[in-house]
Design a protein around this motif. Structure first.
Motif, PDB file in Angstrom:
ATOM      1  N   ALA A 106      -9.321 -53.529 -18.662  1.00 35.49           N
ATOM      2  CA  ALA A 106      -9.213 -54.110 -17.326  1.00 35.49           C
ATOM      3  C   ALA A 106      -8.391 -53.219 -16.403  1.00 35.49           C
ATOM      4  O   ALA A 106      -8.742 -53.018 -15.231  1.00 35.49           O
ATOM      5  N   VAL A 107      -7.284 -52.675 -16.899  1.00 32.06           N
ATOM      6  CA  VAL A 107      -6.461 -51.783 -16.077  1.00 32.06           C
ATOM      7  C   VAL A 107      -7.240 -50.519 -15.736  1.00 32.06           C
ATOM      8  O   VAL A 107      -7.227 -50.044 -14.591  1.00 32.06           O
ATOM      9  N   ALA A 108      -7.934 -49.966 -16.735  1.00 29.74           N
ATOM     10  CA  ALA A 108      -8.757 -48.785 -16.470  1.00 29.74           C
ATOM     11  C   ALA A 108      -9.868 -49.112 -15.480  1.00 29.74           C
ATOM     12  O   ALA A 108     -10.231 -48.281 -14.634  1.00 29.74           O
ATOM     13  N   ALA A 109     -10.407 -50.323 -15.557  1.00 27.80           N
ATOM     14  CA  ALA A 109     -11.468 -50.727 -14.646  1.00 27.80           C
ATOM     15  C   ALA A 109     -10.965 -50.817 -13.211  1.00 27.80           C
ATOM     16  O   ALA A 109     -11.661 -50.407 -12.275  1.00 27.80           O
ATOM     17  N   VAL A 110      -9.778 -51.359 -13.012  1.00 24.64           N
ATOM     18  CA  VAL A 110      -9.198 -51.427 -11.669  1.00 24.64           C
ATOM     19  C   VAL A 110      -9.049 -50.022 -11.095  1.00 24.64           C
ATOM     20  O   VAL A 110      -9.340 -49.772  -9.919  1.00 24.64           O
ATOM     21  N   THR A 111      -8.606 -49.103 -11.937  1.00 23.69           N
ATOM     22  CA  THR A 111      -8.477 -47.714 -11.498  1.00 23.69           C
ATOM     23  C   THR A 111      -9.833 -47.158 -11.084  1.00 23.69           C
ATOM     24  O   THR A 111      -9.969 -46.518 -10.029  1.00 23.69           O
ATOM     25  N   GLY A 112     -10.856 -47.408 -11.906  1.00 25.88           N
ATOM     26  CA  GLY A 112     -12.186 -46.892 -11.605  1.00 25.88           C
ATOM     27  C   GLY A 112     -12.791 -47.505 -10.355  1.00 25.88           C
ATOM     28  O   GLY A 112     -13.399 -46.800  -9.542  1.00 25.88           O
ATOM     29  N   VAL A 113     -12.635 -48.800 -10.183  1.00 31.61           N
ATOM     30  CA  VAL A 113     -13.166 -49.464  -8.990  1.00 31.61           C
ATOM     31  C   VAL A 113     -12.473 -48.939  -7.743  1.00 31.61           C
ATOM     32  O   VAL A 113     -13.117 -48.676  -6.710  1.00 31.61           O
ATOM     33  N   SER A 114     -11.166 -48.788  -7.818  1.00 31.70           N
ATOM     34  CA  SER A 114     -10.415 -48.263  -6.677  1.00 31.70           C
ATOM     35  C   SER A 114     -10.891 -46.860  -6.312  1.00 31.70           C
ATOM     36  O   SER A 114     -11.072 -46.532  -5.135  1.00 31.70           O
ATOM     37  N   MET A 115     -11.121 -46.035  -7.327  1.00 32.44           N
ATOM     38  CA  MET A 115     -11.614 -44.688  -7.061  1.00 32.44           C
ATOM     39  C   MET A 115     -13.014 -44.728  -6.471  1.00 32.44           C
ATOM     40  O   MET A 115     -13.321 -44.013  -5.506  1.00 32.44           O
ATOM     41  N   ALA A 116     -13.874 -45.584  -7.017  1.00 30.65           N
ATOM     42  CA  ALA A 116     -15.246 -45.664  -6.538  1.00 30.65           C
ATOM     43  C   ALA A 116     -15.313 -46.100  -5.080  1.00 30.65           C
ATOM     44  O   ALA A 116     -16.162 -45.631  -4.312  1.00 30.65           O
ATOM     45  N   LEU A 117     -14.426 -47.005  -4.677  1.00 33.04           N
ATOM     46  CA  LEU A 117     -14.432 -47.500  -3.304  1.00 33.04           C
ATOM     47  C   LEU A 117     -13.814 -46.502  -2.330  1.00 33.04           C
ATOM     48  O   LEU A 117     -14.252 -46.397  -1.174  1.00 33.04           O
TER      49      LEU A 117
END
Length: 447
Positions: free
Chosen positions: A74-85
């Protein structure tokens, strides 16, 4: 027409045919001999290395401090979503104001954000606090790959001129470089986290980002010119976001599916290695998977393709979907290594072709942004896959996480097949030049 005239015309045609046959084929040697490219390639390689270490570094650190793959994912996912946006916005700013104006503050913010995430994780902070630190960590990831690709397009002539034939080779070279970092990065991060300290992988990532990013920003070779001020430039340049191009949206979906493979493999391989009682083999398994991608990329860059890029993308995606379909059924490390190699071999053709298609779909003034949309799509797909695969691994075991790459690629393949016509460049488009000063293609007709 006299016999001499016919004879001269025949000789001229024969000469042109022989000249075309003797034209140098695209290849890495010819590509790397292009003046000015080596000055930005080496710093670019160092600066993009941390990207391959970030997700696995977060997963290993947070799993160590919380004991949960789901929380780590979940923490890695937040990082990835933030980068993607945020990555496409950074690409748009780089197109408008120049790469250095975006890179320098970005690498500084990223270094501070990673330090905060490490400190919070080691202090046993609640999950929401880790999420709060993960947002700027992902938002500030420097988009070195898209910036290097944009520099290649500038150096090679933006689709026109004698070097334009090297653009697919440059796309293949960049894919090989990306995958070489994914061979080294996960192995290095895993070794540091398991052999030195759970936080060592992320700290190394932050250090490499700072040093490599600043070195790359200092290089002037191949820097694209900033976008024309608002209201100036061609109609294509004034359209706004690169995402307004329909073909780019289709490529984003395709790259989301590719991201699901990367994310699903990272978490599932980590959980699989732990289940087998040998967590250290995780880096090796992921390295083999990335090595397959790298090897396929090397081969793709040496081929003179007779099939168009749109068809190559479809064929490559079908092969990728089929390769991922058996991951969930594997029970042994050697078999998983072999199948992971096959999956990696199928990724490179899709990635390379997708980046190559950008050259014909997007004007040069929005190319960095277009590349970052694709890179961001990979990150977003990776983030979603990390989250879902982590939950599945926690609940049903490691092998359940391997269903995620199959689902992601299958859904993307359906979209690709349905919307493949949007990947074709407009038939009515042609290149118009207005003297030696103008090198940029201008689309005339329906877009």
């Amino acid at each position: 027409m006299s016999r001499n005239t016919v004879s001269k015309a025949h000789k001229a045609g024969t000469h042109q045919k022989n000249t075309a046959q003797q034209a140098p084929r695209p290849g890495y040697g010819r590509l790397l001999r292009t003046p000015g490219v080596r000055s930005f390639l080496l710093p670019g390689f160092a600066a993009r290395q941390p990207f391959a270490m970030l997700t696995i570094g977060i997963v290993l650190l947070v799993q160590h401090t919380t004991g949960s793959y789901g929380s780590a994912g979940a923490v890695a996912a937040v990082t990835g979503v933030s980068m993607a946006l945020c990555a496409p916005q950074g690409g748009r700013l780089a197109d408008r104001f120049g790469q250095r104006a975006v890179l320098v503050p970005g690498v500084l913010l990223h270094t501070v954000s990673v330090g905060a995430l490490v400190a919070l994780a080691l202090a046993g902070a609640p999950l929401w606090a880790l999420f709060a630190a993960a947002v700027p960590t992902g938002a500030s990831v420097p988009q070195i790959g898209p910036m290097v690709r944009s520099r290649w397009a500038t150096v090679l002539g933006d689709g026109s001129g004698p070097r334009a034939s090297l653009l697919p080779t440059a796309a293949a070279f960049e894919s090989v470089t990306d995958e070489f970092t994914f061979v080294i990065g996960p192995v290095l991060a895993t070794a540091l986290c398991t052999g030195v300290h759970p936080a060592a992988g992320l700290l190394a990532e932050a250090t490499l980002t700072l040093v490599g990013g600043l070195l790359f920003a200092a290089q002037r070779s191949g820097l694209p010119s900033p976008r024309h001020p608002r209201g100036a430039g061609t109609p294509a340049e004034r359209r706004g976001s690169a995402l307004s191009v329909p073909g780019v949206k289709v490529l984003v979906v395709a790259f989301l599916g590719i991201g699901s493979v990367f994310g699903g493999m990272q978490v599932s391989l980590t959980a699989f290695a732990a289940e087998m009682g040998n967590p250290g083999v995780n880096g090796l398994l992921y390295g083999i998977f990335a090595a397959g991608n790298m090897l396929a990329g090397i081969v793709c860059g040496t081929l003179a393709w007779k099939t168009g890029p749109r068809h190559r993308l479809l064929y490559g995606y079908v092969a990728l979907t089929l390769a991922t379909s058996a991951l969930w059924a594997v029970h042994s490390v050697p078999l998983l290594a072999g199948l992971g190699l096959l999956v990696g071999l199928c990724i490179a053709p899709a990635l390379i072709t997708g980046y190559t298609l950008v050259e014909s779909l997007v004007p040069a003034s929005a190319r960095t942004e277009a590349f970052t949309w694709l890179t961001g799509a990979v990150a977003l797909g990776q983030a979603a896959a990390v989250t879902v695969a982590g939950q599945l691994a926690d609940t049903y075991g490691a092998r359940a996480g391997f269903v995620v790459p199959l689902a992601g690629t299958a859904l993307a393949l359906v979209v690709l097949l349905a919307l493949r016509s949007r990947l074709a460049a407009p038939r009515a488009a042609r290149t118009v030049t207005h003297g030696p000063a103008q090198r940029e293609p201008v689309a005339v007709g329906r877009t």
